[in-house]
Motif scaffolding. Structure first.
Motif, mmCIF file in Angstrom:
data_model
loop_
_atom_site.group_PDB
_atom_site.id
_atom_site.type_symbol
_atom_site.label_atom_id
_atom_site.label_comp_id
_atom_site.label_asym_id
_atom_site.label_seq_id
_atom_site.Cartn_x
_atom_site.Cartn_y
_atom_site.Cartn_z
ATOM 1 N N GLU A 18 31.466 42.216 32.509
ATOM 2 C CA GLU A 18 32.551 41.850 31.612
ATOM 3 C C GLU A 18 33.887 41.851 32.344
ATOM 4 O O GLU A 18 34.054 42.494 33.379
ATOM 5 N N THR A 19 34.844 41.104 31.804
ATOM 6 C CA THR A 19 36.166 41.055 32.401
ATOM 7 C C THR A 19 36.862 42.392 32.202
ATOM 8 O O THR A 19 36.857 42.956 31.116
ATOM 9 N N LYS A 20 37.506 42.857 33.273
ATOM 10 C CA LYS A 20 38.152 44.162 33.220
ATOM 11 C C LYS A 20 39.662 44.024 33.151
ATOM 12 O O LYS A 20 40.239 43.005 33.527
ATOM 13 N N ALA A 21 40.294 45.093 32.706
ATOM 14 C CA ALA A 21 41.740 45.099 32.540
ATOM 15 C C ALA A 21 42.439 45.093 33.894
ATOM 16 O O ALA A 21 41.911 45.590 34.899
ATOM 17 N N TYR A 22 43.656 44.553 33.894
ATOM 18 C CA TYR A 22 44.480 44.514 35.101
ATOM 19 C C TYR A 22 44.653 45.916 35.686
ATOM 20 O O TYR A 22 44.640 46.097 36.911
ATOM 21 N N SER A 23 44.797 46.895 34.820
ATOM 22 C CA SER A 23 45.031 48.265 35.278
ATOM 23 C C SER A 23 43.862 48.840 36.060
ATOM 24 O O SER A 23 44.021 49.836 36.780
ATOM 25 N N SER A 24 42.687 48.236 35.937
ATOM 26 C CA SER A 24 41.509 48.781 36.612
ATOM 27 C C SER A 24 41.243 48.132 37.969
ATOM 28 O O SER A 24 40.247 48.444 38.618
ATOM 29 N N ILE A 25 42.118 47.223 38.406
ATOM 30 C CA ILE A 25 41.931 46.605 39.728
ATOM 31 C C ILE A 25 42.030 47.693 40.802
ATOM 32 O O ILE A 25 42.991 48.464 40.821
ATOM 33 N N THR A 54 52.091 32.028 36.032
ATOM 34 C CA THR A 54 52.866 31.519 34.895
ATOM 35 C C THR A 54 52.076 31.614 33.602
ATOM 36 O O THR A 54 52.604 31.345 32.525
ATOM 37 N N GLU A 55 50.815 31.979 33.720
ATOM 38 C CA GLU A 55 49.956 32.191 32.554
ATOM 39 C C GLU A 55 48.879 33.194 32.936
ATOM 40 O O GLU A 55 48.600 33.414 34.117
ATOM 41 N N GLY A 56 48.285 33.838 31.932
ATOM 42 C CA GLY A 56 47.213 34.761 32.226
ATOM 43 C C GLY A 56 46.008 34.035 32.803
ATOM 44 O O GLY A 56 45.731 32.884 32.453
ATOM 45 N N ILE A 57 45.291 34.691 33.697
ATOM 46 C CA ILE A 57 44.152 34.062 34.355
ATOM 47 C C ILE A 57 43.127 35.139 34.686
ATOM 48 O O ILE A 57 43.484 36.304 34.923
ATOM 49 N N GLN A 58 41.859 34.774 34.685
ATOM 50 C CA GLN A 58 40.801 35.698 35.061
ATOM 51 C C GLN A 58 40.386 35.422 36.505
ATOM 52 O O GLN A 58 39.988 34.304 36.849
ATOM 53 N N ILE A 59 40.515 36.433 37.341
ATOM 54 C CA ILE A 59 40.200 36.309 38.757
ATOM 55 C C ILE A 59 39.275 37.442 39.162
ATOM 56 O O ILE A 59 39.605 38.622 38.984
ATOM 57 N N GLY A 60 38.116 37.095 39.685
ATOM 58 C CA GLY A 60 37.196 38.100 40.192
ATOM 59 C C GLY A 60 36.760 39.122 39.167
ATOM 60 O O GLY A 60 36.477 40.271 39.525
ATOM 61 N N GLY A 61 36.716 38.725 37.906
ATOM 62 C CA GLY A 61 36.300 39.645 36.870
ATOM 63 C C GLY A 61 37.419 40.461 36.257
ATOM 64 O O GLY A 61 37.174 41.328 35.417
ATOM 65 N N TYR A 62 38.674 40.183 36.664
ATOM 66 C CA TYR A 62 39.812 40.927 36.151
ATOM 67 C C TYR A 62 40.789 40.000 35.436
ATOM 68 O O TYR A 62 40.976 38.831 35.830
ATOM 69 N N ASP A 63 41.461 40.522 34.416
ATOM 70 C CA ASP A 63 42.536 39.802 33.755
ATOM 71 C C ASP A 63 43.815 39.976 34.564
ATOM 72 O O ASP A 63 44.268 41.109 34.782
ATOM 73 N N ILE A 64 44.402 38.853 35.012
ATOM 74 C CA ILE A 64 45.676 38.893 35.736
ATOM 75 C C ILE A 64 46.749 38.368 34.781
ATOM 76 O O ILE A 64 46.721 37.192 34.395
ATOM 77 N N PRO A 65 47.712 39.193 34.385
ATOM 78 C CA PRO A 65 48.707 38.757 33.405
ATOM 79 C C PRO A 65 49.812 37.890 34.009
ATOM 80 O O PRO A 65 49.915 37.728 35.234
ATOM 81 N N VAL A 66 50.628 37.342 33.133
ATOM 82 C CA VAL A 66 51.784 36.534 33.529
ATOM 83 C C VAL A 66 52.731 37.364 34.402
ATOM 84 O O VAL A 66 52.862 38.576 34.216
ATOM 85 N N ASP A 67 53.368 36.679 35.366
ATOM 86 C CA ASP A 67 54.407 37.245 36.236
ATOM 87 C C ASP A 67 53.880 38.185 37.318
ATOM 88 O O ASP A 67 54.675 38.799 38.034
ATOM 89 N N VAL A 68 52.574 38.296 37.452
ATOM 90 C CA VAL A 68 52.024 39.087 38.557
ATOM 91 C C VAL A 68 52.024 38.229 39.826
ATOM 92 O O VAL A 68 51.637 37.060 39.801
ATOM 93 N N GLU A 69 52.461 38.813 40.919
ATOM 94 C CA GLU A 69 52.462 38.108 42.203
ATOM 95 C C GLU A 69 51.098 38.234 42.867
ATOM 96 O O GLU A 69 50.580 39.344 43.028
#
Length: 508
Positions: A31-38, A382-397
């Motif tokens: 399942e997709t995991k939260a950004y905080s769990s990267i 510029t938008e949320g995206i799922q990368i490698g099983g994780y949610d990457i939120p807006v404005d993350v570099e």
């Protein structure tokens, strides 16, 4: 960065952090995991976030390329860092990188935070930042005008005659710099780039004692100084006005800004008279001819392109020469190809470019092993995206590590071997339809970026590097003065050797 990070390492060791468990690698589910769990290395705020961990690893390998690659081995294809207080996500999977590029749209949001010292300094001096700022209609309109005479495949060929003189001067003076490639590379890059950009060959490569002007040499060295200091500053926001990095950045950048006016005046005066040093009109003369940008609005872009065109090209050239000196068998094979196409003394002409596959392959292999940076391309979401099983939120570099992909045994056979043959047309054709063909993607293969915000002058830089290398390799045999000495790679704005290896040069 090296000086600061070693101080940080000393600080953390004094607080008994050294030797503790620095890494946590969670078990992933489907399942997709939260950004905080990267996952990522331990953050030590007092030592620049994860800069401490980077330097701890550096002390083990003394190779910053390997340090940046090692995070993939420890944490997987998605890794969270905190660089001096700024969170970043580093990604290593080529399909994830393609996914981000495919969704970036007309106005990709590059990480302007990576340029904050330049932008801040330009604003402090009351100068515009359009070419460097966020992607928007105005910025894209400017790029469309500037790229007309420089980015099409045919465009670089029209500047060939402007490069013959500086390339010959560079080769003639190359032996004088055998033990100081760090001085040679920016001067050679400046002479070639200025010849193409404004039709003026400063001949800085000949040195002051042989007639070069001190102001021209100082311009090249100042561009190298401020861009070298830029790397540590963008990685650690705590480097304030009292730091050595800030002082070097300000000193170098101010010199470039103060003296670019003189080169621009030279250009505009020649343009008014319609007379140049060569019958081929240089790049900025053609931009002035088009009259789409008033001269006063062109000046800021002129300055920024001149500075960037020196340092980036010099790093790529320097790496290529060192790789050829380390691999004399490759050097000889390249020399034989060049002799068969151009002879020993002939100038490179347009028809030759279709006859030098091994030179092209050698440049590509040099980029694979020693690219200008460990992770120099980034995007801010510029938008949320799922990368490698994780949610990457807006404005993350998000930073892309292209080097790790090109040195992954999954895609590249014997990645530690310098082997240009892997880039010859037959080898590239054999990879089509296989998992390894990802390394032939333009997203990965270019040292000057990709997409709407890639380096404007990349085709000119590649032309200059081809011409200079073809001349030097036909004129000299080069090898490392001390082939057994380890090469240390550090990270400033670009990755470079420290110290830079010295060469032995033999006239052919």
């Amino acid at each position: 960065m090296l000086r600061f990070a070693r101080q940080s390492l000393k600080y953390v060791r004094s607080r008994r952090f050294f030797g503790t468990a620095m890494h946590t690698k969670p078990q992933l589910t489907e399942e997709t995991k939260a950004y905080s769990s990267i996952p990522g290395p331990k953050i030590v705020p007092e030592a620049g976030g994860t800069i401490y961990d980077i330097m701890q690893r550096f002390e083990e390998s003394y190779n910053m390329y390997e340090v940046f690659d090692s995070y993939r081995n420890d944490f997987g294809d998605v890794v969270k860092h905190n660089m001096g207080g700024k969170e970043q996500v580093w990604i290593y999977d080529p399909n994830d990188i393609k996914k981000i590029f495919q969704r970036e749209g007309q106005f990709p949001k590059v990480s302007v935070t990576n340029l904050w010292p330049i932008i801040q300094h330009l604003k402090r001096r009351g100068l515009p930042t359009t070419l460097l700022g966020e992607s928007n209609e105005k910025q894209q309109a400017l790029r469309r005008v500037l790229q007309k005479e420089i980015t099409t495949p045919r465009a670089p060929m029209t500047y060939l005659p402007l490069l013959h003189e500086p390339v010959n001067h560079i080769s003639e003076n190359f032996p004088h710099y055998a033990e100081d490639l760090g001085e040679f590379s920016p001067l050679a890059a400046m002479d070639m780039f200025f010849s193409v950009m404004i039709g003026f060959n400063p001949k800085s490569i000949v040195g002051i004692e042989r007639g070069a002007l001190e102001k021209d040499i100082e311009f090249a060295n100042s561009a190298r100084l401020f861009l070298g200091a830029l790397g540590p500053m963008i990685r650690d926001y705590r480097l304030g006005e009292d730091s050595e990095e800030f002082k070097n950045f300000t000193k170098g950048f101010d010199y470039v800004l103060d003296n670019a006016d003189g080169y621009f005046q030279y250009l505009t005066e020649k343009h008014k008279k319609g007379v140049y040093e060569h019958e081929v009109r240089p790049y900025f003369a053609r931009i002035l001819d088009a009259a789409e940008i008033p001269p006063e609005e062109l000046m800021p872009s002129f300055t920024q392109l001149l500075a960037a065109g020196i340092d980036t090209t010099s790093v790529v050239m320097q790496n290529l020469l060192i790789n050829l000196a380390r691999n004399t068998d490759v050097q000889q094979e390249l020399r034989e190809e060049l002799y068969s196409v151009m002879g020993k003394d002939g100038d490179m002409q347009e028809e030759h470019f279709k006859q030098i596959p091994f030179l092209n392959a050698t440049m590509r292999e040099s980029h694979r092993i020693t690219p200008p940076g460990t992770a120099t391309t980034s995007r801010t979401m510029t938008e949320g995206i799922q990368i490698g099983g994780y949610d990457i939120p807006v404005d993350v570099e998000v930073m892309f590590n292209m080097r790790a992909i090109q040195n992954d045994p999954k895609y590249v056979e014997d990645p530690h071997v310098f082997n240009p043959h892997r880039w010859l047309p037959d080898a590239v054709s054999k990879r089509k339809g296989t998992e390894s063909e990802i390394i032939d993607s333009p997203i990965i293969r270019h040292p000057f970026g990709f997409g709407p915000r890639m380096c404007l002058g990349y085709r000119i830089a590649e032309l200059e590097i081809r011409m200079m290398t073809s001349k030097i390799i036909r004129d000299y045999e080069i090898e490392l003065k001390d082939p057994d000495a380890p090469i240390v790679y550090i990270q400033e704005l670009f990755a470079r050797q420290d110290p830079i290896p010295q060469l032995k040069v033999k006239k052919i």
